[in-house]
Write a protein that holds these residues in place. Structure first.
Motif, PDB file in Angstrom:
ATOM      1  N   ASN A  44      31.683  -5.268  57.346  1.00  0.00           N
ATOM      2  CA  ASN A  44      31.568  -3.841  57.696  1.00  0.00           C
ATOM      3  C   ASN A  44      30.112  -3.387  57.793  1.00  0.00           C
ATOM      4  N   SER A  47      29.441   0.184  58.695  1.00  0.00           N
ATOM      5  CA  SER A  47      30.060   1.292  57.955  1.00  0.00           C
ATOM      6  C   SER A  47      29.047   2.411  57.747  1.00  0.00           C
ATOM      7  N   ARG A  62      33.082  10.499  53.311  1.00  0.00           N
ATOM      8  CA  ARG A  62      33.890   9.286  53.243  1.00  0.00           C
ATOM      9  C   ARG A  62      33.268   8.232  54.157  1.00  0.00           C
ATOM     10  N   THR A  63      33.708   6.969  53.946  1.00  0.00           N
ATOM     11  CA  THR A  63      33.205   5.866  54.762  1.00  0.00           C
ATOM     12  C   THR A  63      34.027   5.755  56.034  1.00  0.00           C
ATOM     13  N   LEU A  64      33.376   5.483  57.150  1.00  0.00           N
ATOM     14  CA  LEU A  64      34.104   5.057  58.352  1.00  0.00           C
ATOM     15  C   LEU A  64      33.205   4.132  59.157  1.00  0.00           C
ATOM     16  N   LEU A  65      33.695   3.710  60.298  1.00  0.00           N
ATOM     17  CA  LEU A  65      32.922   2.736  61.077  1.00  0.00           C
ATOM     18  C   LEU A  65      32.219   3.413  62.251  1.00  0.00           C
ATOM     19  N   TYR A  79      35.764   6.743  65.321  1.00  0.00           N
ATOM     20  CA  TYR A  79      37.163   7.028  65.676  1.00  0.00           C
ATOM     21  C   TYR A  79      37.949   7.352  64.425  1.00  0.00           C
ATOM     22  N   THR A  80      38.890   8.276  64.583  1.00  0.00           N
ATOM     23  CA  THR A  80      39.678   8.685  63.424  1.00  0.00           C
ATOM     24  C   THR A  80      40.920   9.442  63.869  1.00  0.00           C
ATOM     25  N   ASN A  81      41.632   9.986  62.878  1.00  0.00           N
ATOM     26  CA  ASN A  81      42.815  10.805  63.128  1.00  0.00           C
ATOM     27  C   ASN A  81      42.350  12.264  63.211  1.00  0.00           C
ATOM     28  N   GLY A  84      43.742  14.529  60.346  1.00  0.00           N
ATOM     29  CA  GLY A  84      43.439  14.264  58.939  1.00  0.00           C
ATOM     30  C   GLY A  84      42.457  15.307  58.405  1.00  0.00           C
ATOM     31  N   MET A  85      42.065  15.113  57.148  1.00  0.00           N
ATOM     32  CA  MET A  85      41.187  16.107  56.515  1.00  0.00           C
ATOM     33  C   MET A  85      39.875  16.270  57.275  1.00  0.00           C
ATOM     34  N   LYS A  86      39.236  15.137  57.611  1.00  0.00           N
ATOM     35  CA  LYS A  86      37.944  15.270  58.313  1.00  0.00           C
ATOM     36  C   LYS A  86      38.136  15.866  59.686  1.00  0.00           C
ATOM     37  N   GLN A 143      47.357  10.912  58.453  1.00  0.00           N
ATOM     38  CA  GLN A 143      46.177  10.734  57.597  1.00  0.00           C
ATOM     39  C   GLN A 143      45.917  11.954  56.713  1.00  0.00           C
ATOM     40  N   SER A 144      45.662  11.679  55.457  1.00  0.00           N
ATOM     41  CA  SER A 144      45.300  12.652  54.419  1.00  0.00           C
ATOM     42  C   SER A 144      46.487  13.456  53.898  1.00  0.00           C
TER      43      SER A 144
HETATM   44  C1  LIG Z   1      34.832   0.174  55.159  1.00  0.00           C
HETATM   45  C2  LIG Z   1      35.697   1.345  55.540  1.00  0.00           C
HETATM   46  C3  LIG Z   1      35.855   1.665  56.885  1.00  0.00           C
HETATM   47  C4  LIG Z   1      36.640   2.743  57.279  1.00  0.00           C
HETATM   48  N1  LIG Z   1      36.714   3.063  58.613  1.00  0.00           N
HETATM   49  C5  LIG Z   1      37.409   4.165  58.978  1.00  0.00           C
HETATM   50  C6  LIG Z   1      37.370   4.597  60.334  1.00  0.00           C
HETATM   51  O1  LIG Z   1      36.704   4.002  61.217  1.00  0.00           O
HETATM   52  N2  LIG Z   1      38.090   5.713  60.658  1.00  0.00           N
HETATM   53  C7  LIG Z   1      38.817   6.411  59.722  1.00  0.00           C
HETATM   54  O2  LIG Z   1      39.459   7.395  60.082  1.00  0.00           O
HETATM   55  N3  LIG Z   1      38.830   6.040  58.432  1.00  0.00           N
HETATM   56  C8  LIG Z   1      38.145   4.945  58.030  1.00  0.00           C
HETATM   57  N4  LIG Z   1      38.130   4.568  56.715  1.00  0.00           N
HETATM   58  C9  LIG Z   1      38.926   5.373  55.743  1.00  0.00           C
HETATM   59  C10 LIG Z   1      38.142   6.653  55.346  1.00  0.00           C
HETATM   60  O3  LIG Z   1      37.160   6.328  54.371  1.00  0.00           O
HETATM   61  C11 LIG Z   1      39.051   7.769  54.799  1.00  0.00           C
HETATM   62  O4  LIG Z   1      39.801   7.297  53.699  1.00  0.00           O
HETATM   63  C12 LIG Z   1      40.021   8.298  55.855  1.00  0.00           C
HETATM   64  O5  LIG Z   1      39.397   8.426  57.124  1.00  0.00           O
HETATM   65  C13 LIG Z   1      40.579   9.659  55.436  1.00  0.00           C
HETATM   66  O6  LIG Z   1      39.520  10.559  55.275  1.00  0.00           O
HETATM   67  P1  LIG Z   1      39.744  12.138  55.329  1.00  0.00           P
HETATM   68  O7  LIG Z   1      40.924  12.434  54.436  1.00  0.00           O
HETATM   69  O8  LIG Z   1      38.493  12.751  54.811  1.00  0.00           O
HETATM   70  O9  LIG Z   1      40.029  12.512  56.770  1.00  0.00           O
HETATM   71  C14 LIG Z   1      37.338   3.501  56.288  1.00  0.00           C
HETATM   72  C15 LIG Z   1      37.175   3.185  54.935  1.00  0.00           C
HETATM   73  C16 LIG Z   1      36.364   2.126  54.568  1.00  0.00           C
HETATM   74  C17 LIG Z   1      36.177   1.842  53.083  1.00  0.00           C
END
Ligand SMILES: Cc1cc2nc3c(=O)[nH]c(=O)nc-3n(C[C@H](O)[C@H](O)[C@H](O)COP(=O)(O)O)c2cc1C
Length: 234
Positions: A44, A47, A62-65, A79-81, A84-86, A143-144
């Protein structure tokens, strides 16, 4: 006393940012990102900690890519949902910050700016490139949102496979399966108005420089000014 006469050599190790800072920080950021992605010294290595602002006024991180960097636009993509919260936080307040730390290289990048949703075509293209499990996961997870148990979550896998009309035998035989992108899932461009590059130095005399520029977001268009830069004390 000039730096050459310093009794401690703070320049014997580590990397320095250029003495004359470049007009834009993005080429160095991209070079650092590409090096981490190609050498893969850590899992990662793309990240990023994304911080958003909740409606209660507190930051939430929070962590994402970080999936790509657009040097010309001065933006990055993740990219994400969207639900979700974010996603909700970004709908309320599109200002966000991202921090990437590469421990192996003793480097950090900090970005502040504003997000714009990716186009459907951009999100579709990336979604189609994801592993089948990840594509299904995007449909499965609200998500969330709370869920009563892990088993209840796994039951949703079966429901989603059924809902999407996927033949379980095709899944088990690793057949290529087309899955549409869920409408609640996609990308964001984080356009920077501020970017800081940090590189570790001897004795914690780190090298830091910050670039800032005007950024105006109008709908899905970002208008930007010229970068200006300054070196910062560590
Ligand atoms: C290494 C790593 C990579 C992640 N990559 C993503 C990502 O690309 N997109 C995503 O939505 N969440 C990713 N997550 C999960 C988020 O950290 C988080 O739990 C999720 O997005 C929900 O966050 P929110 O409730 O604030 O919306 C990743 C977590 C880790 C530990």
């Amino acid at each position: 006393m000039s730096t050459n006469q310093s009794p401690i050599n703070f320049y014997d190790e580590g990397e320095r940012l250029p003495d004359i800072l470049p007009d834009s920080p993005f080429p160095i950021f991209k070079q650092w990102f590409d090096q981490a992605m190609s050498e893969k010294l850590a899992p990662n290595c793309n990240s990023m900690i994304l911080a958003t602002i909740h409606s209660d006024g507190y930051a939430d991180a929070r962590t994402l890519l970080c999936k790509s960097i657009d040097v010309d636009a001065g933006s990055i993509m993740f990219y994400t949902n969207y639900n979700g919260m974010k996603g909700q936080q970004l709908a309320d307040n599109p200002n966000a910050s991202g921090t990437i730390h590469w421990d192996n290289y003793e480097r950090q990048v900090r970005i502040r700016g504003t997000v714009i949703k990716a186009t459907d075509a951009q999100s579709d293209a990336y979604f189609a490139s994801r592993a089948i499990e990840s594509r299904l996961g995007s449909w499965i997870s609200d998500q969330s949102q709370p869920i009563e148990s892990r088993d209840a979550l796994l039951e949703k896998v079966v429901e989603v496979i059924d809902k999407l009309g996927i033949d379980a035998a095709d899944l088990m035989n690793n057949k290529e399966i087309t899955i549409p992108r869920p409408p609640h899932w996609g990308g964001y461009h984080l356009h920077a108005h501020t970017l800081e590059l940090w590189s570790a130095g001897t004795g914690r005399i780190h090298d830091r420089a910050r670039w800032t520029r005007d950024l105006n977001i109008n709908g899905d268009q970002a208008t930007v000014g010229q970068w200006s830069s300054t070196r910062l004390q560590p």
